[in-house]
Structure formats: C-alpha cells, structure tokens
Design an enzyme around this catalytic site. Structure first.
Site, PDB file in Angstrom:
ATOM      1  N   ARG A 142      -1.267 -52.066  18.224  1.00 14.46           N
ATOM      2  CA  ARG A 142       0.114 -52.024  18.705  1.00 14.46           C
ATOM      3  C   ARG A 142       0.441 -53.369  19.332  1.00 14.46           C
ATOM      4  O   ARG A 142       0.071 -53.645  20.464  1.00 14.46           O
ATOM      5  CB  ARG A 142       0.283 -50.878  19.711  1.00 14.46           C
ATOM      6  CG  ARG A 142       1.633 -50.901  20.418  1.00 14.46           C
ATOM      7  CD  ARG A 142       1.915 -49.613  21.169  1.00 14.46           C
ATOM      8  NE  ARG A 142       0.912 -49.254  22.153  1.00 14.46           N
ATOM      9  CZ  ARG A 142       0.838 -49.745  23.398  1.00 14.46           C
ATOM     10  NH1 ARG A 142       1.681 -50.679  23.793  1.00 14.46           N
ATOM     11  NH2 ARG A 142      -0.098 -49.325  24.232  1.00 14.46           N
ATOM     12  N   HIS A 197       4.250 -49.799  24.358  1.00 18.96           N
ATOM     13  CA  HIS A 197       4.153 -48.419  23.872  1.00 18.96           C
ATOM     14  C   HIS A 197       5.538 -47.881  23.529  1.00 18.96           C
ATOM     15  O   HIS A 197       5.755 -47.311  22.455  1.00 18.96           O
ATOM     16  CB  HIS A 197       3.503 -47.549  24.945  1.00 18.96           C
ATOM     17  CG  HIS A 197       3.450 -46.099  24.600  1.00 18.96           C
ATOM     18  ND1 HIS A 197       2.621 -45.601  23.626  1.00 18.96           N
ATOM     19  CD2 HIS A 197       4.137 -45.035  25.085  1.00 18.96           C
ATOM     20  CE1 HIS A 197       2.793 -44.288  23.527  1.00 18.96           C
ATOM     21  NE2 HIS A 197       3.706 -43.930  24.394  1.00 18.96           N
ATOM     22  N   TYR A 227      -1.507 -54.073  31.450  1.00 17.55           N
ATOM     23  CA  TYR A 227      -2.814 -53.474  31.226  1.00 17.55           C
ATOM     24  C   TYR A 227      -3.618 -54.094  30.074  1.00 17.55           C
ATOM     25  O   TYR A 227      -4.716 -53.642  29.783  1.00 17.55           O
ATOM     26  CB  TYR A 227      -2.682 -51.955  30.995  1.00 17.55           C
ATOM     27  CG  TYR A 227      -1.703 -51.542  29.908  1.00 17.55           C
ATOM     28  CD1 TYR A 227      -2.058 -51.586  28.568  1.00 17.55           C
ATOM     29  CD2 TYR A 227      -0.426 -51.099  30.238  1.00 17.55           C
ATOM     30  CE1 TYR A 227      -1.165 -51.210  27.576  1.00 17.55           C
ATOM     31  CE2 TYR A 227       0.476 -50.719  29.253  1.00 17.55           C
ATOM     32  CZ  TYR A 227       0.103 -50.768  27.927  1.00 17.55           C
ATOM     33  OH  TYR A 227       0.997 -50.397  26.949  1.00 17.55           O
TER      34      TYR A 227
END
Length: 367
Positions: free
Chosen positions: A258, A262, A271
């Site tokens: 990805r 998200h 993160y």
C-alpha cells in the site's frame, strides 16, 4: 519458527520488478492487445484514484480508500471474471470494479454517501455486491452466493477480496471452513499490502504465509506477486476454472504494498518509514508492465501521453456526471433498507412522501 510450519507453497512471478521476463512467456500473454488493455486499466485506475483523493481533500466526497500500488490485482481479477460471476468486494476494490463495468461516477457516488452508487447501470455487474466496509464479513456473503450457485447447478463463481488484516478475523476463517467443507465455487483473493491500517503484516499473524490458512480448510492456497499483473492473471485464470468446474475453492495471496494511506482519514507517515515506502515504489505494478512492453517494442512515450490524456478526459467526464447527479429527496434514505416495509416504519415513510408532494405543489414555502 518450527520447520513443520515452513510449508512449500507455490509462488508465481513472471516479470521481475524491472519488467524483465523471468521464464517463458505464457501463450495467452503473447497478445499485444491484452497487454495494452491491462496496462490501460491500471493507468486509468491510478488517475481516477488520484482524482478521488483530491475530491475528498476538497470536501466533495467522504472518506476514500486509495488503491495506489495495488492496481494489478484488481485489474487481473476483473479481466478474467465472466459476466455471470459475482464479485463480493471490499472497500479497496476500485480497480476490479472498473474492470467489471462499474462506472467511475457510480464509485464517486458511493464514496459521496449516495446509495445510487451501488445501483450499477451495467447489466454485467447488476448482481455484484456493493463495497463492504466491515472487515471480512464479505467473505461469508460470498460463500452464501457460491452455495446458491452449487445448489442450482450453475457454472458460476463468487469472487471475494480482502486485505491481509481481514484474514485474522473470525468471519474470514469461518468462510474458509464452510467453503472447504462444502467445496464451494468461490475464489478468495487476499491483497496482502503489508499493512492492516497501522499494524504490519509481520506482527498481526504468526503464520509464515496467509495462503496456507486455506490448507487447514481443505483447499489450495498459494502466493503470487501482486505487483506483477501477468502473474496474478495467470493464477486467477486457473483458480476461476477450478471453481467453475466443481473442483472447489482457491485462496490467492497477492503480495503487494500500500503506497498511500490506509484511507484519506489516515496518515501513514506516523507508523512507517520513508525508506520502506521508497523501496516499495521500486516494485510498483504499472512501471513494471510498462518496462516490459517498451522492451518488446509495444509501447513508447507517444502512446503513453495519448493514454494519459484519454484517461484524464474520462475521469473528468465522470466527475462532471457525479457532480451533476443532483441530490436525492429525503425519503430516499428509506428506499434501500427493506425488501418489504415493516409496519412500524410505514407511517414514517408516508409522512415523508406527503411532505415531498406538498413541496412539489408549493405547499411548504419558507419551511
């Protein structure tokens, strides 16, 4: 890790990250028209994706789940499904929806909170399910669809998709169990994009692969390079034929990454490192197929610019159609909930309809 868990599962890759052919080209892939179609759809998906994110950032649609870096999976899946098959998708399935025949303006309507976005115009996708936001519940829905196909003796396949995080949910594992026990005509496509929101794949599941979860349910699971559209196409072709001819389900774990957030409500920089993302960009699917096509003399800069212009025009037309759709009346909020109206809500519906009639007749000026 115990050696007993290190199962030798199949892994398929046809093109390396630089677009070089690793082995012989499958006969079906020696087709310039097919390669151009797959490439076009990946480019169209990415340009639409960029526009959708921009529309969300300017408040014109709601939260959106980008597909950046994962286009090859959906394009290959959608290219191979037949019209009579049924797609039971999750929220990151723009690519397969577009390939199936869902219109771009319908996808924008959905993310804009309008139920008309799930009322697909194209008859080929009329029975496809709407995007599923709850994690993994769609896998069980697909088993229900596949059960109907089997009971009726129909040579149709239910295809359901999910992310890597969904494979840790009970719904997913229950779906695998019933699919294997009943040998249902269903294909599970797992988009292992390495991140379940902020949880990395390496700590959200102790299994060496996600594909081997199918083995415990009694049917094949395998891994495929999800950044290689030819590899996904090759294995999806086999999985669909297996399911269609009564040989039971298959799980394909497509390894991708990805590249974006998200959703548009997320900030992935909190993160994961910039170095990790930079490395992942070296393996993304569009440049990989483009490099292969250029090396084969099938693509050049002129074709590239023409394609980009064509796709941008299509995306803009879709945006204009979406923004010109107009608002639905208040009573439409009740139209997509029940097949048969419960008595308790009938009175409320009638009140809304009466108010709508008065508005049309000019009876509620100033209210």
């Amino acid at each position: 890790m115990p050696d007993s868990l290190k199962l030798p599962l199949p892994y398929t890759r046809i093109l390396d990250p630089q677009g070089r052919l690793l082995d012989g080209l499958p006969a079906w892939a020696d087709d310039p028209a097919l390669l151009a179609r797959l490439y076009r759809q990946m480019v169209l998906t990415r340009l639409f994706d960029q526009k959708a994110v921009a529309l969300q950032r300017t408040g014109r649609i709601g939260t959106y789940a980008p597909t950046l870096g994962q286009e090859a999976i959906g394009v290959a899946v959608g290219a191979l499904m037949q019209a009579e098959d049924v797609l039971v998708p999750y929220y990151r399935d723009t690519a397969v929806q577009l390939m199936r025949g869902v219109r771009m303006e319908e996808i924008l309507l959905y993310w804009g909170g309008d139920e008309r976005g799930s009322d697909y115009v194209d008859p080929a996708v009329a029975q496809d399910f709407p995007l599923c936001v709850p994690i993994a519940t769609q896998a069980l829905h697909a088993c229900g669809v596949a059960s109907a196909f089997k009971i009726r003796g129909e040579h149709r396949v239910a295809v359901t998709t999910c992310g890597d995080g969904a494979t840790s949910k009970g719904d997913f594992l229950e779906a695998l169990n019933v699919a294997g026990a009943w040998q249902l005509p269903v294909v599970f496509v797992v988009n292992n994009n390495q991140w379940a929101i902020s949880v990395p794949r390496r700590i959200q599941c102790g299994a060496p692969t996600l594909a081997q979860k199918a083995l415990g349910a009694g049917f094949p699971g395998e891994q495929v390079d999800g950044n290689d559209v030819l590899a996904v196409y090759a294995r999806m072709q086999v999985a669909l034929e297996r399911a269609r001819h009564g040989k039971g389900p298959v799980l394909l774990e497509c390894l991708s990454y990805r590249l974006g957030d998200h959703t548009t409500a997320d900030d992935a920089t909190r993160y994961r490192s910039a170095e990790e993302v930079k490395q992942a960009w070296q393996e993304e699917p569009i440049k990989r197929l483009q490099a292969f096509m250029v090396a084969q003399g099938l693509w050049d800069e002129g074709r590239e610019q023409a394609l980009i212009g064509e796709c941008q025009a299509l995306v803009q037309q879709a945006v204009e159609a979406f923004e010109g759709a107009g608002q639905q009346p208040p009573e439409a909020a009740l139209e997509y909930v029940y097949a048969q109206w419960p008595a308790a809500l009938a009175e409320q519906r009638e009140m809304l309809l009466e108010r709508a009639a008065r508005r049309q007749g000019g009876g509620e000026h100033g209210q």
